[in-house]
Design a protein around this motif. Structure first.
Motif, short mmCIF file in Angstrom:
data_model
loop_
_atom_site.label_atom_id
_atom_site.label_comp_id
_atom_site.label_asym_id
_atom_site.label_seq_id
_atom_site.Cartn_x
_atom_site.Cartn_y
_atom_site.Cartn_z
N TYR A 52 0.80 -1.22 0.00
CA TYR A 52 0.00 0.00 0.00
C TYR A 52 0.83 1.27 0.00
O TYR A 52 0.60 2.17 -0.83
N PRO A 53 1.81 1.44 0.91
CA PRO A 53 2.58 2.69 0.88
C PRO A 53 3.37 2.86 -0.42
O PRO A 53 3.51 3.98 -0.93
N ASN A 54 3.87 1.75 -0.97
CA ASN A 54 4.60 1.84 -2.24
C ASN A 54 3.67 2.19 -3.39
O ASN A 54 4.04 2.96 -4.27
N HIS A 55 2.47 1.64 -3.38
CA HIS A 55 1.47 1.97 -4.39
C HIS A 55 1.17 3.47 -4.34
O HIS A 55 1.07 4.13 -5.37
N LYS A 56 1.04 4.00 -3.15
CA LYS A 56 0.74 5.43 -2.98
C LYS A 56 1.88 6.31 -3.51
O LYS A 56 1.65 7.25 -4.27
N GLN A 57 3.11 5.99 -3.11
CA GLN A 57 4.20 6.87 -3.53
C GLN A 57 4.52 6.74 -5.02
O GLN A 57 4.83 7.74 -5.67
N TYR A 114 -5.05 9.64 -4.18
CA TYR A 114 -4.66 10.53 -3.09
C TYR A 114 -5.89 10.95 -2.28
O TYR A 114 -5.88 10.93 -1.04
N ALA A 115 -6.96 11.32 -2.98
CA ALA A 115 -8.19 11.74 -2.29
C ALA A 115 -8.76 10.59 -1.46
O ALA A 115 -9.25 10.79 -0.35
N MET A 116 -8.69 9.39 -1.99
CA MET A 116 -9.17 8.22 -1.26
C MET A 116 -8.37 8.03 0.03
O MET A 116 -8.93 7.88 1.11
N SER A 117 -7.06 8.07 -0.10
CA SER A 117 -6.21 7.88 1.07
C SER A 117 -6.33 9.03 2.05
O SER A 117 -6.37 8.83 3.27
N SER A 118 -6.44 10.24 1.53
CA SER A 118 -6.53 11.42 2.38
C SER A 118 -7.84 11.46 3.17
O SER A 118 -7.86 11.93 4.31
N SER A 119 -8.91 10.95 2.58
CA SER A 119 -10.21 11.00 3.26
C SER A 119 -10.48 9.78 4.15
O SER A 119 -11.43 9.77 4.91
N PHE A 120 -9.64 8.76 4.06
CA PHE A 120 -9.84 7.54 4.85
C PHE A 120 -9.65 7.84 6.34
O PHE A 120 -8.60 8.34 6.74
N PRO A 121 -10.64 7.54 7.16
CA PRO A 121 -10.54 7.89 8.58
C PRO A 121 -9.34 7.28 9.31
O PRO A 121 -8.77 7.91 10.19
N ASP A 122 -8.94 6.08 8.95
CA ASP A 122 -7.81 5.43 9.62
C ASP A 122 -6.54 5.47 8.78
O ASP A 122 -5.68 4.59 8.88
N ASP A 124 -2.96 6.00 7.25
CA ASP A 124 -1.62 6.11 7.81
C ASP A 124 -0.78 7.10 7.02
O ASP A 124 0.44 7.14 7.10
N GLY A 125 -1.46 7.92 6.22
CA GLY A 125 -0.79 8.97 5.47
C GLY A 125 -0.43 8.55 4.06
O GLY A 125 -0.62 7.41 3.65
N VAL A 126 0.07 9.51 3.32
CA VAL A 126 0.49 9.28 1.94
C VAL A 126 1.99 9.56 1.88
O VAL A 126 2.41 10.71 1.81
N PRO A 127 2.80 8.49 1.90
CA PRO A 127 4.24 8.70 1.85
C PRO A 127 4.70 9.05 0.43
O PRO A 127 4.03 8.73 -0.55
N PHE A 128 5.83 9.71 0.34
CA PHE A 128 6.44 9.94 -0.97
C PHE A 128 7.95 9.90 -0.82
O PHE A 128 8.60 10.91 -0.52
N PHE A 129 8.51 8.73 -1.01
CA PHE A 129 9.93 8.45 -0.99
C PHE A 129 10.64 9.15 0.16
O PHE A 129 10.53 8.72 1.30
N PHE A 130 11.34 10.26 -0.09
CA PHE A 130 12.16 10.87 0.95
C PHE A 130 11.39 11.84 1.84
O PHE A 130 11.91 12.29 2.85
N LEU A 131 10.17 12.16 1.46
CA LEU A 131 9.33 12.97 2.33
C LEU A 131 8.63 12.02 3.28
O LEU A 131 8.25 10.92 2.89
#
Length: 189
Positions: A52-57, A114-122, A124-131
């Motif tokens: 999941y975090p890799n898919h997001k970034q 991004y909107a899906m992840s950002s609006s999800f109540p639980d 864990d954030g949207v990671p982006f590599f070095f950020l």
């Protein structure tokens, strides 16, 4: 000079656009495959949770590469190849439509993710590599999450269908038309 420009237009895309094209193709197909795997196995496969975090970034990376693609197309607009004159009018119309929709969906699908992840109540954030995390600007809401989840999924399916049409058109001109003037593949190689 116009003859040189016309000849140059008919040959190949600039190397930066060609590299970007193939990089985006690999990333997008990888993200779609990853999305299918994650959503189909998330309940019982612990590796799906790692994806999941890799898919997001990588989704954010595809969005940034889509912006770069638009910038490069604008910058090199004077030397970009035109569609072959031998194409039928309906082929030109279909090709333009598919390309525009591909560009739009490579911008829209990651934004919906991004909107899906950002609006999800639980979330864990949207990671982006070095950020550590990209700021989440949407309010948390189960209802909004469900809408964005459906839109993200449908846009990914539509993007995949357009990729299939894009590849099918390229192969049609390469194989059925026996290459020649309508063979567009060498322009992107």
């Amino acid at each position: 000079m116009t003859e040189v420009l016309r000849i140059r237009r008919s040959v190949r895309y600039p190397v930066s656009i060609r590299i970007l094209h193939w990089l985006r193709a690999v990333l997008i197909l990888g993200l779609i495959a990853c999305g299918w795997y994650m959503t189909g196995r998330a309940e019982y496969d612990p590796t799906a949770g790692i994806l999941y975090p890799n898919h997001k970034q990588f989704g954010i990376l595809v969005w940034l590469l889509a912006l770069l693609h638009l910038t490069l197309r604008w910058r090199y607009r004077a030397v970009l190849p035109h569609e072959p004159e031998a194409l039928k009018p309906w082929e030109k119309w279909l090709s333009h439509g598919i390309h525009r929709m591909l560009v739009a969906l490579t911008l829209l699908t990651p934004l919906l993710g991004y909107a899906m992840s950002s609006s999800f109540p639980d979330s864990d954030g949207v990671p982006f590599f070095f950020l550590s995390h990209v700021p989440e600007i949407l309010p948390k809401s189960d209802a909004a999450f469900a809408v964005f989840q459906a839109l993200h999924e449908y846009s990914a399916y539509l993007l995949l269908a357009l990729i299939v049409l894009h590849v099918a058109g390229t192969l049609k001109h390469r194989l059925e038309d026996k290459g020649g003037e309508t063979d567009v593949l060498p322009r992107m190689l």
